[in-house]
Design an enzyme around this catalytic site. Sequence first.
Site, mmCIF file in Angstrom:
data_model
loop_
_atom_site.group_PDB
_atom_site.id
_atom_site.type_symbol
_atom_site.label_atom_id
_atom_site.label_comp_id
_atom_site.label_asym_id
_atom_site.label_seq_id
_atom_site.Cartn_x
_atom_site.Cartn_y
_atom_site.Cartn_z
ATOM 1 N N HIS A 221 0.962 -1.009 -0.011
ATOM 2 C CA HIS A 221 0.042 0.008 -0.188
ATOM 3 C C HIS A 221 0.712 1.204 0.001
ATOM 4 C CE1 HIS A 221 -4.329 -1.025 1.222
ATOM 5 N NE2 HIS A 221 -3.675 -2.224 0.473
ATOM 6 N N PRO B 55 -3.801 0.567 18.439
ATOM 7 C CA PRO B 55 -3.515 -0.052 17.535
ATOM 8 C C PRO B 55 -3.600 1.411 16.236
ATOM 9 C CG PRO B 55 -5.805 -0.768 18.003
ATOM 10 C CD PRO B 55 -4.982 -0.204 19.083
ATOM 11 N N TYR C 68 -9.019 5.898 7.471
ATOM 12 C CA TYR C 68 -9.069 6.185 9.169
ATOM 13 C C TYR C 68 -10.062 7.537 9.092
ATOM 14 C CZ TYR C 68 -4.627 3.901 10.171
ATOM 15 O OH TYR C 68 -3.657 2.729 10.360
ATOM 16 N N LYS D 236 1.325 0.070 15.076
ATOM 17 C CA LYS D 236 2.666 0.042 15.676
ATOM 18 C C LYS D 236 3.021 -1.338 16.546
ATOM 19 C CE LYS D 236 4.020 3.503 13.366
ATOM 20 N NZ LYS D 236 4.230 2.924 11.961
ATOM 21 N N TYR E 217 4.424 6.606 9.735
ATOM 22 C CA TYR E 217 3.470 5.416 9.417
ATOM 23 C C TYR E 217 4.150 4.464 8.770
ATOM 24 C CZ TYR E 217 -0.862 3.220 8.342
ATOM 25 O OH TYR E 217 -2.186 2.053 8.385
HETATM 26 P P1 FAS Z 1 1.815 -11.036 22.044
HETATM 27 O O1 FAS Z 1 0.884 -10.616 23.201
HETATM 28 O O2 FAS Z 1 1.315 -11.147 20.899
HETATM 29 O O3 FAS Z 1 2.484 -12.626 22.541
HETATM 30 C C1 FAS Z 1 2.798 -12.802 23.904
HETATM 31 C C2 FAS Z 1 2.665 -14.141 24.010
HETATM 32 O O4 FAS Z 1 3.252 -14.580 25.233
HETATM 33 C C3 FAS Z 1 1.153 -14.744 23.872
HETATM 34 O O5 FAS Z 1 1.159 -15.773 22.859
HETATM 35 C C4 FAS Z 1 1.069 -15.266 25.179
HETATM 36 O O6 FAS Z 1 0.044 -16.319 25.212
HETATM 37 C C5 FAS Z 1 2.251 -15.518 25.905
HETATM 38 N N1 FAS Z 1 2.432 -15.335 27.155
HETATM 39 C C6 FAS Z 1 1.851 -14.419 28.135
HETATM 40 N N2 FAS Z 1 2.248 -14.344 29.396
HETATM 41 C C7 FAS Z 1 2.955 -15.826 29.391
HETATM 42 C C8 FAS Z 1 3.588 -16.357 30.346
HETATM 43 N N3 FAS Z 1 3.481 -16.141 31.838
HETATM 44 N N4 FAS Z 1 4.283 -17.658 30.290
HETATM 45 C C9 FAS Z 1 4.505 -18.013 28.691
HETATM 46 N N5 FAS Z 1 3.625 -17.381 27.613
HETATM 47 C C10 FAS Z 1 3.119 -16.032 27.985
HETATM 48 N N6 FAS Z 1 -1.176 -4.268 16.610
HETATM 49 C C11 FAS Z 1 -1.280 -3.424 15.525
HETATM 50 O O7 FAS Z 1 -0.166 -3.269 14.940
HETATM 51 N N7 FAS Z 1 -2.560 -3.352 14.572
HETATM 52 C C12 FAS Z 1 -3.582 -3.739 15.325
HETATM 53 O O8 FAS Z 1 -4.692 -3.931 14.748
HETATM 54 C C13 FAS Z 1 -3.583 -4.595 16.508
HETATM 55 N N8 FAS Z 1 -4.707 -5.141 17.104
HETATM 56 C C14 FAS Z 1 -4.615 -5.739 18.356
HETATM 57 C C15 FAS Z 1 -5.682 -6.375 18.928
HETATM 58 C C16 FAS Z 1 -5.798 -6.919 20.371
HETATM 59 C C17 FAS Z 1 -6.849 -7.480 21.034
HETATM 60 C C18 FAS Z 1 -4.126 -7.102 20.850
HETATM 61 C C19 FAS Z 1 -4.214 -7.596 22.255
HETATM 62 C C20 FAS Z 1 -3.346 -6.430 20.314
HETATM 63 C C21 FAS Z 1 -3.541 -5.956 18.978
HETATM 64 N N9 FAS Z 1 -2.031 -5.229 18.411
HETATM 65 C C22 FAS Z 1 -2.236 -4.700 17.257
HETATM 66 C C23 FAS Z 1 -1.137 -5.529 19.008
HETATM 67 C C24 FAS Z 1 -0.415 -6.612 18.879
HETATM 68 O O9 FAS Z 1 -0.369 -6.784 17.357
HETATM 69 C C25 FAS Z 1 0.793 -6.770 19.405
HETATM 70 O O10 FAS Z 1 1.648 -5.491 19.294
HETATM 71 C C26 FAS Z 1 1.820 -7.918 19.026
HETATM 72 O O11 FAS Z 1 0.947 -9.201 19.307
HETATM 73 C C27 FAS Z 1 3.112 -8.007 19.828
HETATM 74 O O12 FAS Z 1 3.618 -9.191 19.936
HETATM 75 P P2 FAS Z 1 4.185 -9.964 21.268
HETATM 76 O O13 FAS Z 1 5.157 -9.050 21.750
HETATM 77 O O14 FAS Z 1 4.956 -11.176 20.560
HETATM 78 O O15 FAS Z 1 3.050 -9.890 22.153
HETATM 79 C C1 PHB Z 2 -5.524 -3.995 10.580
HETATM 80 O O1 PHB Z 2 -5.621 -4.188 9.278
HETATM 81 O O2 PHB Z 2 -5.745 -4.788 11.331
HETATM 82 C C2 PHB Z 2 -5.173 -2.614 11.290
HETATM 83 C C3 PHB Z 2 -4.958 -1.645 10.169
HETATM 84 C C4 PHB Z 2 -4.221 -0.344 10.567
HETATM 85 C C5 PHB Z 2 -4.469 -0.020 11.840
HETATM 86 C C6 PHB Z 2 -4.931 -0.967 12.826
HETATM 87 C C7 PHB Z 2 -5.241 -2.297 12.308
HETATM 88 O O3 PHB Z 2 -3.920 1.043 12.386
#
Ligand code: FAS
Ligand code: PHB
Length: 419
Positions: free
Chosen positions: A77, A297, A205, A301, A389
């Site tokens: 994109h 989100p 957005y 980032k 971005y």
């Molecule tokens: P993660 O949270 O992905 O992974 C951590 C892992 O550690 C998990 O699998 C968990 O089960 C495990 N864990 C936790 N405690 C533990 C323990 N005590 N022992 C062993 N394992 C354990 N980011 C975006 O850029 N765009 C989005 O749209 C977006 N939407 C999101 C929606 C939700 C609901 C959430 C929660 C996050 C969202 N994020 C988004 C952010 C997300 O993408 C994170 O930045 C990304 O998953 C970060 O990756 P990790 O640091 O690996 O953490």
């Molecule tokens: C998504 O596609 O899930 C998405 C894209 C842009 C954002 C957040 C989520 O800022």
Amino acid sequence: MRTRVAIVGAGPAGSLLAHLLHGAGIDSVVLERRSRAYVLGRVRAGVLEAGSVRVLRDAGLAGRMDAPTADGGGDPHDGVGLSLDQGHLRIGFTEAVGRRVMLWGQTEVQHDLYDALDADGVTLLDEIDDVELHDLTTDAPSVTFTRDGATQRLDCDWIVGCDGSRGTSRLAIPEDLRRTYERAYPFGWLGILSETPPVDDELIYASHERGFALCSMRHAMLSRYYLQCDDTDVVEDWSDDRFWTELSERLPDEAAAALVTGPSVEKSIAPLRSFVSEPMRHGRLLLAGDAAHVVPPTGAKGLNLAIGDVVLVEAALRRHYDDGDDEALDRYSETALRRVWKAVRFSWWLTTLTHRFPDRDDFDRRIQAAEFHHLATSPHARATFADNYTGLPIPVDQLTTPPEHVTTPQTPTATGARA
Ligand code: FAS
Ligand code: PHB
């Protein structure tokens, strides 16, 4: 059990780190609380920064992503749309900063990472519990945990906490040494996936009096939409019909007219907050990803910051093992946090620009309109948006050479004089 690097958490951060360390000849063991199926079932991020795309390509993780978009590959994109009430503008990335982003869902990244770890032969122990970190300030740390009811111990040289926003590894840093910074937002994001064509070929957005909306996508027949919702809402409050009606209200007329609705195949609510825990190292414990920082989100980032942290951790550990040099490890926390805070700022700014805050008044709405008009009329403002971005550089070089032109603000002494 013994390994060089114990990794807690097998989300994107932990599993990418294990793969990169394997490539550097450094063995690790990954400990994950959930099942693989659970981790792979999470629907989260959608946008990869230019730097993250390069990391995945260099690590041999981009085969599916680089397939033709029409064949299910990623979707490059070159810009995003922003709308405020009924105004609409496009911010082009390549023309502004010579970079673009890739639409490639976190779910796909996670699939490719787990396949890579299997091919690497990396030990990933899932469905473990009761993780505890020990002897972090010695050169012989360890992790204990339970699996299938039995307590096990993993001796290692280093522990990397990649256990996300609800993880416990950051809490292993003594409270008097840990500084946390937080901003909770008075709303959440309600997200749905629908097997319908996206409303536009770029993200939109949308900031509206009724609230924020985001139109994204996964591929030509899988759309991802978000609505700002009350922080007390639960998914059951939102039928598909209510979602589609509200989304239409918040989008610019042209987008609303192009909207194709359909049944949701996934629906979830995520709370929004900005959170940073400093430092990102304590003795033989390093933190990476959501374990150390969480962003709303809005700026896309979260996943990209996790990838950036992991690149820095791998580079620092490689210098430790290859050259016996710990300078990079000593600089890891300050180097990672410089980039983290810039992403925290951008995510906070874009959230503040586009969302409706219940306690805000017409003055705030005028400020949003002024920001929006500045973006619409200033190529410099659009370039700053595009720079943030599409992703700021991952500062591996700063692990050994701190940036000269930025002086670290000295902590003022009690008398106010600079130390
Ligand atoms: P993660 O949270 O992905 O992974 C951590 C892992 O550690 C998990 O699998 C968990 O089960 C495990 N864990 C936790 N405690 C533990 C323990 N005590 N022992 C062993 N394992 C354990 N980011 C975006 O850029 N765009 C989005 O749209 C977006 N939407 C999101 C929606 C939700 C609901 C959430 C929660 C996050 C969202 N994020 C988004 C952010 C997300 O993408 C994170 O930045 C990304 O998953 C970060 O990756 P990790 O640091 O690996 O953490
Ligand atoms: C998504 O596609 O899930 C998405 C894209 C842009 C954002 C957040 C989520 O800022």
